[in-house]
Motif scaffolding. Structure first.
Motif, PDB file in Angstrom:
ATOM      1  N   MET A 160      48.085  33.135  45.279  1.00 43.46           N
ATOM      2  CA  MET A 160      47.216  33.893  46.184  1.00 43.46           C
ATOM      3  C   MET A 160      47.648  33.671  47.626  1.00 43.46           C
ATOM      4  O   MET A 160      47.731  34.623  48.422  1.00 43.46           O
ATOM      5  CB  MET A 160      45.756  33.473  46.014  1.00 43.46           C
ATOM      6  CG  MET A 160      44.790  34.140  46.997  1.00 43.46           C
ATOM      7  SD  MET A 160      44.723  35.939  46.810  1.00 43.46           S
ATOM      8  CE  MET A 160      43.801  36.040  45.268  1.00 43.46           C
ATOM      9  N   HIS A 263      40.166  35.642  51.583  1.00 46.56           N
ATOM     10  CA  HIS A 263      40.685  35.421  50.235  1.00 46.56           C
ATOM     11  C   HIS A 263      40.816  33.914  50.041  1.00 46.56           C
ATOM     12  O   HIS A 263      41.589  33.258  50.747  1.00 46.56           O
ATOM     13  CB  HIS A 263      42.069  36.055  50.064  1.00 46.56           C
ATOM     14  CG  HIS A 263      42.146  37.490  50.493  1.00 46.56           C
ATOM     15  ND1 HIS A 263      41.993  38.550  49.623  1.00 46.56           N
ATOM     16  CD2 HIS A 263      42.365  38.051  51.714  1.00 46.56           C
ATOM     17  CE1 HIS A 263      42.127  39.691  50.270  1.00 46.56           C
ATOM     18  NE2 HIS A 263      42.350  39.414  51.546  1.00 46.56           N
ATOM     19  N   ALA A 265      41.417  31.169  46.963  1.00 42.69           N
ATOM     20  CA  ALA A 265      41.642  30.830  45.556  1.00 42.69           C
ATOM     21  C   ALA A 265      41.528  29.321  45.414  1.00 42.69           C
ATOM     22  O   ALA A 265      42.478  28.584  45.664  1.00 42.69           O
ATOM     23  CB  ALA A 265      43.007  31.322  45.087  1.00 42.69           C
ATOM     24  N   TYR A 275      38.472  32.865  42.589  1.00 42.80           N
ATOM     25  CA  TYR A 275      38.835  33.703  43.740  1.00 42.80           C
ATOM     26  C   TYR A 275      37.557  34.131  44.458  1.00 42.80           C
ATOM     27  O   TYR A 275      36.865  35.053  44.035  1.00 42.80           O
ATOM     28  CB  TYR A 275      39.633  34.900  43.227  1.00 42.80           C
ATOM     29  CG  TYR A 275      40.113  35.905  44.254  1.00 42.80           C
ATOM     30  CD1 TYR A 275      39.952  35.733  45.620  1.00 42.80           C
ATOM     31  CD2 TYR A 275      40.762  37.068  43.826  1.00 42.80           C
ATOM     32  CE1 TYR A 275      40.408  36.675  46.529  1.00 42.80           C
ATOM     33  CE2 TYR A 275      41.222  38.022  44.725  1.00 42.80           C
ATOM     34  CZ  TYR A 275      41.041  37.825  46.071  1.00 42.80           C
ATOM     35  OH  TYR A 275      41.487  38.759  46.976  1.00 42.80           O
TER      36      TYR A 275
END
Length: 358
Positions: A160, A263, A265, A275
């Motif tokens: 990610m 974002h 992760a 996530y």
């Protein structure tokens, strides 16, 4: 462990997001983080608590414990632990609870709608190391920040990081949603800003995506500035600023709007993640319908990322290639990788020194 040159999959002495605030209440909630089951709950005063997910007596799942006042009563034999982790009651020997009996607790800091958890040595936890939420426009009265969701991700967390640090993929993975062709070929700058890594590119979009035209009210060409800020080990803020065509970088440029998508992760295991995502924007702050439209639109992009990363993970499982090739656009991902790898190595050196001094 790929893509690192170390066998350790992730650093532990760091802050990770363990949950959204709304997920944690008076009923115990379990989530596996960095390979460990962790149970969250709230005290009567509303403070979030995180404890080890296994009772130290017979390893019974603490998610099946009862919350009694501010304590957890194990559902197997009734051993009770207060919110600091100290054992306060053993029903089979009410008069004697050994002083050293306890369950592990984890430092937790609640900021905005995130619950940040420190999975390493508690004494090293420093809340000042958490990314500045004002800088991220999460605590900014001129912006509106919104919760997105949490998606299961069958992929290692570093995938990610490297996905968001190279927005070239937006032209391809997100071609049907938020991407345009010019993004892939736009020049990229990458800058180390101490606590975080910043990357940026500007692209002229003769025809913005249908999604961006709709939510920003665009009716012509624009300059789009795409940015990513990476706070290792696992927090990324990416987004775009939309200017009147030809005006980006000039004084008095007409700015149509700006947004950030977060974002995160958080490792579940070495090869799976949680996530967490959210977003904030500088426009339409009082429009609830717009918030829902943005949430639905960005979730499509989130799920496209999930699909790509999980496909990548499946290929990694097949074993190593003779070598991995990289291009100029990989400057951000490779520098971000080194930042996380440095955290892992520094942690390992500290452990070895501590062992040697014993």
């Amino acid at each position: 462990m790929y893509p690192f040159k170390t066998s350790q999959a992730y650093p532990r002495n760091q802050w990770y997001i363990g949950a959204f605030s709304h997920e944690v209440g008076r009923t115990p909630m379990e989530r596996t983080l960095l390979g460990e089951p962790v149970v969250f709950y709230r005290t009567q005063a509303g403070a979030a608590v995180a404890v080890a997910g296994r009772c130290p007596h017979r390893r019974f799942p603490m998610v099946r414990a009862a919350v009694v006042g501010d304590a957890l009563e194990c559902g197997y034999h009734g051993w009770t632990f207060d919110c600091s982790g100290v054992c306060t009651r053993i029903p089979s020997q009410e008069q004697y609870v050994p002083a050293g009996f306890h369950i592990r607790t984890y430092p937790v800091v609640e900021k905005w709608q995130w619950l940040w958890i420190w999975m390493g040595e508690p004494a090293a936890a420093d809340a000042a190391l958490i990314p500045d939420h004002a800088q991220l426009h999460l605590e900014d009265s001129d912006w509106l920040a919104s919760v997105g969701g949490v998606e299961p991700l069958a992929g290692r967390f570093q995938l990610m990081n490297e996905n968001v640090l190279d927005l070239t993929h937006v032209s391809f993975v997100h071609a049907a949603t938020i991407g345009t062709a010019g993004i892939a070929s736009a020049p990229i700058s990458v800058e180390d800003r101490g606590r975080y890594l910043h990357s940026e590119r500007t692209v002229s979009e003769p025809e913005p995506t249908a999604f961006h035209r709709r939510v920003l009210g665009l009716d012509g060409p624009v300059d789009r500035v795409l940015v990513t800020d990476f706070f290792p080990p696992a927090f990324l803020a990416s987004g775009s600023r939309f200017f009147r065509a030809g005006e980006s970088g000039t004084p008095g440029a007409r700015l149509y709007g700006e947004f950030r998508v977060f974002h995160v992760a958080t490792p579940e295991t070495p090869t799976t993640s949680h996530y967490f995502w959210g977003f904030t924007r500088s426009f339409g702050q009082n429009d609830a319908a717009l918030t829902e439209e943005l949430r639905a639109g960005w979730r499509l992009g989130v799920l496209e990322d999930v699909d790509a990363i999980e496909a990548n993970e499946r290929m990694i499982d097949l074993g190593p290639l003779q070598n991995d090739l990289s291009a100029q656009a990989d400057a951000g991902p490779l520098r971000g990788r080194k930042m996380v790898e440095h955290m892992i190595l520094a942690e390992r050196e500290t452990e070895l020194l501590s062992t040697a001094l014993r």
